[in-house]
Design a protein around this motif. Structure first.
Motif, mmCIF file in Angstrom:
data_model
loop_
_atom_site.group_PDB
_atom_site.id
_atom_site.type_symbol
_atom_site.label_atom_id
_atom_site.label_comp_id
_atom_site.label_asym_id
_atom_site.label_seq_id
_atom_site.Cartn_x
_atom_site.Cartn_y
_atom_site.Cartn_z
ATOM 1 N N ASP A 1 0.724 -1.287 0.068
ATOM 2 C CA ASP A 1 0.051 0.032 0.030
ATOM 3 C C ASP A 1 0.675 1.383 -0.170
ATOM 4 N N GLU A 2 1.887 1.290 0.768
ATOM 5 C CA GLU A 2 2.823 2.626 0.810
ATOM 6 C C GLU A 2 3.625 2.853 -0.262
ATOM 7 N N ALA A 3 4.067 1.614 -0.977
ATOM 8 C CA ALA A 3 4.992 2.158 -2.137
ATOM 9 C C ALA A 3 4.473 2.474 -3.210
ATOM 10 N N ASP A 4 5.106 3.414 -4.090
ATOM 11 C CA ASP A 4 4.606 3.940 -5.444
ATOM 12 C C ASP A 4 4.572 2.679 -6.227
ATOM 13 N N GLU A 5 3.665 2.361 -7.238
ATOM 14 C CA GLU A 5 3.685 1.333 -8.053
ATOM 15 C C GLU A 5 4.964 1.367 -8.904
ATOM 16 N N ARG A 6 5.578 2.656 -9.523
ATOM 17 C CA ARG A 6 6.671 2.555 -10.114
ATOM 18 C C ARG A 6 7.953 2.634 -9.416
ATOM 19 N N ALA A 7 7.809 2.706 -8.130
ATOM 20 C CA ALA A 7 8.955 2.931 -7.387
ATOM 21 C C ALA A 7 9.765 1.335 -7.072
ATOM 22 N N ALA A 8 11.087 1.430 -7.047
ATOM 23 C CA ALA A 8 11.523 0.240 -6.448
ATOM 24 C C ALA A 8 11.344 -0.208 -5.136
ATOM 25 N N GLY A 9 11.525 -1.198 -4.410
ATOM 26 C CA GLY A 9 11.181 -1.815 -3.243
ATOM 27 C C GLY A 9 9.808 -2.011 -3.011
ATOM 28 N N THR A 10 9.362 -2.112 -1.733
ATOM 29 C CA THR A 10 8.183 -2.492 -1.146
ATOM 30 C C THR A 10 8.054 -2.335 0.463
ATOM 31 N N SER A 11 6.632 -2.314 0.625
ATOM 32 C CA SER A 11 6.358 -1.986 2.004
ATOM 33 C C SER A 11 6.095 -3.260 2.885
ATOM 34 N N MET A 12 6.068 -4.096 2.281
ATOM 35 C CA MET A 12 5.511 -5.476 2.875
ATOM 36 C C MET A 12 6.757 -5.963 3.795
ATOM 37 N N GLU A 13 6.079 -6.493 5.059
ATOM 38 C CA GLU A 13 7.083 -7.076 6.046
ATOM 39 C C GLU A 13 7.506 -8.581 5.612
ATOM 40 N N MET A 14 8.512 -8.841 6.389
ATOM 41 C CA MET A 14 9.069 -10.138 6.062
ATOM 42 C C MET A 14 8.068 -11.390 6.789
ATOM 43 N N ASP A 15 7.316 -11.118 7.794
ATOM 44 C CA ASP A 15 6.371 -11.994 8.366
ATOM 45 C C ASP A 15 5.551 -12.157 7.390
ATOM 46 N N ASP A 16 5.004 -10.990 6.827
ATOM 47 C CA ASP A 16 3.681 -11.132 5.680
ATOM 48 C C ASP A 16 4.157 -12.004 4.602
ATOM 49 N N ALA A 17 5.343 -11.738 4.066
ATOM 50 C CA ALA A 17 5.875 -12.445 3.078
ATOM 51 C C ALA A 17 5.865 -13.931 3.101
ATOM 52 N N MET A 18 6.260 -14.284 4.347
ATOM 53 C CA MET A 18 6.381 -15.756 4.708
ATOM 54 C C MET A 18 4.815 -16.349 4.801
ATOM 55 N N ARG A 19 4.094 -15.579 5.533
ATOM 56 C CA ARG A 19 2.756 -15.944 5.566
ATOM 57 C C ARG A 19 1.968 -16.116 4.250
ATOM 58 N N LEU A 20 2.366 -15.168 3.205
ATOM 59 C CA LEU A 20 1.909 -15.455 1.833
ATOM 60 C C LEU A 20 2.316 -16.294 1.119
ATOM 61 N N ALA A 21 3.490 -16.886 1.350
ATOM 62 C CA ALA A 21 4.105 -18.043 0.674
ATOM 63 C C ALA A 21 3.355 -19.386 1.309
ATOM 64 N N CYS A 22 3.348 -19.398 2.354
ATOM 65 C CA CYS A 22 2.602 -20.486 2.925
ATOM 66 C C CYS A 22 1.185 -20.496 2.500
ATOM 67 N N LEU B 1 5.367 -23.482 9.488
ATOM 68 C CA LEU B 1 4.104 -24.118 9.121
ATOM 69 C C LEU B 1 2.945 -24.098 10.354
ATOM 70 N N LYS B 2 3.411 -24.441 11.507
ATOM 71 C CA LYS B 2 2.714 -24.305 12.772
ATOM 72 C C LYS B 2 2.247 -22.900 13.039
ATOM 73 N N LYS B 3 3.222 -21.992 12.703
ATOM 74 C CA LYS B 3 2.799 -20.637 13.078
ATOM 75 C C LYS B 3 1.872 -19.950 12.027
ATOM 76 N N TYR B 4 1.767 -20.470 11.010
ATOM 77 C CA TYR B 4 0.687 -20.034 10.072
ATOM 78 C C TYR B 4 -0.392 -21.180 9.562
ATOM 79 N N GLU B 5 -0.578 -21.840 10.568
ATOM 80 C CA GLU B 5 -1.404 -23.034 10.335
ATOM 81 C C GLU B 5 -3.137 -22.564 10.197
ATOM 82 N N ALA B 6 -3.341 -21.098 10.694
ATOM 83 C CA ALA B 6 -4.505 -20.669 10.344
ATOM 84 C C ALA B 6 -4.903 -20.220 8.913
ATOM 85 N N VAL B 7 -3.665 -19.822 8.164
ATOM 86 C CA VAL B 7 -3.934 -19.709 6.703
ATOM 87 C C VAL B 7 -3.956 -20.743 5.770
ATOM 88 N N LEU B 8 -3.186 -21.861 6.255
ATOM 89 C CA LEU B 8 -3.077 -23.017 5.635
ATOM 90 C C LEU B 8 -4.522 -23.497 5.571
#
Length: 234
Positions: A158-179, A222-229
């Protein structure tokens, strides 16, 4: 390309604190002994890690070549090779095998995650033809179309401009999304560490640090993100 489309899924997700790589191990037979080492994720250099989909033998050749390229650069310039330069050199090699008769293209795609002082964290996807592009979230392998659709819907920046490099996503959210993506694209009743590989690249004391997760660490994730699985049916 057929070998890639039938290979285990590999997902890469960029966050502001690092990059997550997650991959599916495909067991061809219940009698096959599982490899102790990694089958889908490899370190290319101290600042670059890659996930592969396709022919493992072809991937091994290219991984070894990339390590030689990175070490020659380090020997000559005394600093780690920039991420995009390593990816471009690797893709030049792959593209050369599409130009001449008597040679076949390398049947493997790469997701390369890395960090350098010029551009920070970067995620690149390359194909057998030698094309490469930069992504905030990408997927290769089986069910990559479905996984990419989920990534488009769920990736929050949400915070990063679409044309800008980088991202505002947190590492924890990225791991959750991967799961989440793995749980919806892998044809299995339950995700286990025997079927998955995870790796992260982060900064520690200002230097890139690659961490390939052990089976126990994957079980913890996997146990930490069991709710999203296993989301509740609505």
């Amino acid at each position: 390309m057929e070998a890639i489309s039938h290979a285990g899924t590999v997902i890469g997700i960029l966050s502001k604190d690092g990059i997550v790589l997650a991959a599916e191990r495909q067991a061809t037979s219940a009698l096959l002994e599982q490899s102790i080492g990694s089958e889908k994720i490899y370190e290319m250099n101290d600042n670059v890690v890659a996930g592969v989909a396709g022919l493992t033998a072809d991937a091994n050749i290219l991984i070894n070549q990339s390590r030689m390229i990175a070490q020659r650069y380090l020997l000559r310039y005394g600093s780690p090779i920039p991420v995009e330069q390593l990816v471009r050199r690797l893709c030049d090699l792959k593209q050369g095998y599409t130009q001449f008769g008597g040679l076949r293209p390398f049947g493997v795609s790469f997701l390369c995650a890395g960090w350098d002082s010029a551009f920070g964290f970067q995620l690149y996807q390359s194909d057998p033809a030698g094309n490469y592009s930069s992504w905030k979230a990408a997927c290769i392998g089986e069910n990559s179309g479905n996984a990419q659709s989920i990534l488009k819907q769920e990736y929050k920046d949400d915070e990063a401009d679409e044309r800008a490099a980088g991202t505002s996503m947190e590492m924890d959210d990225a791991m959750r999304l991967a799961c989440l993506v793995l749980s919806k694209t892998i044809d299995t009743a339950k995700l286990t560490s025997e079927k998955l590989e995870f790796a992260t690249i982060t900064l520690k004391c200002g230097k890139p640090h690659i961490d390939v997760l052990s089976s126990a660490e994957i079980d913890g994730v996997l146990k930490k993100y069991e709710a999203v699985l296993k989301p509740s049916d609505s």
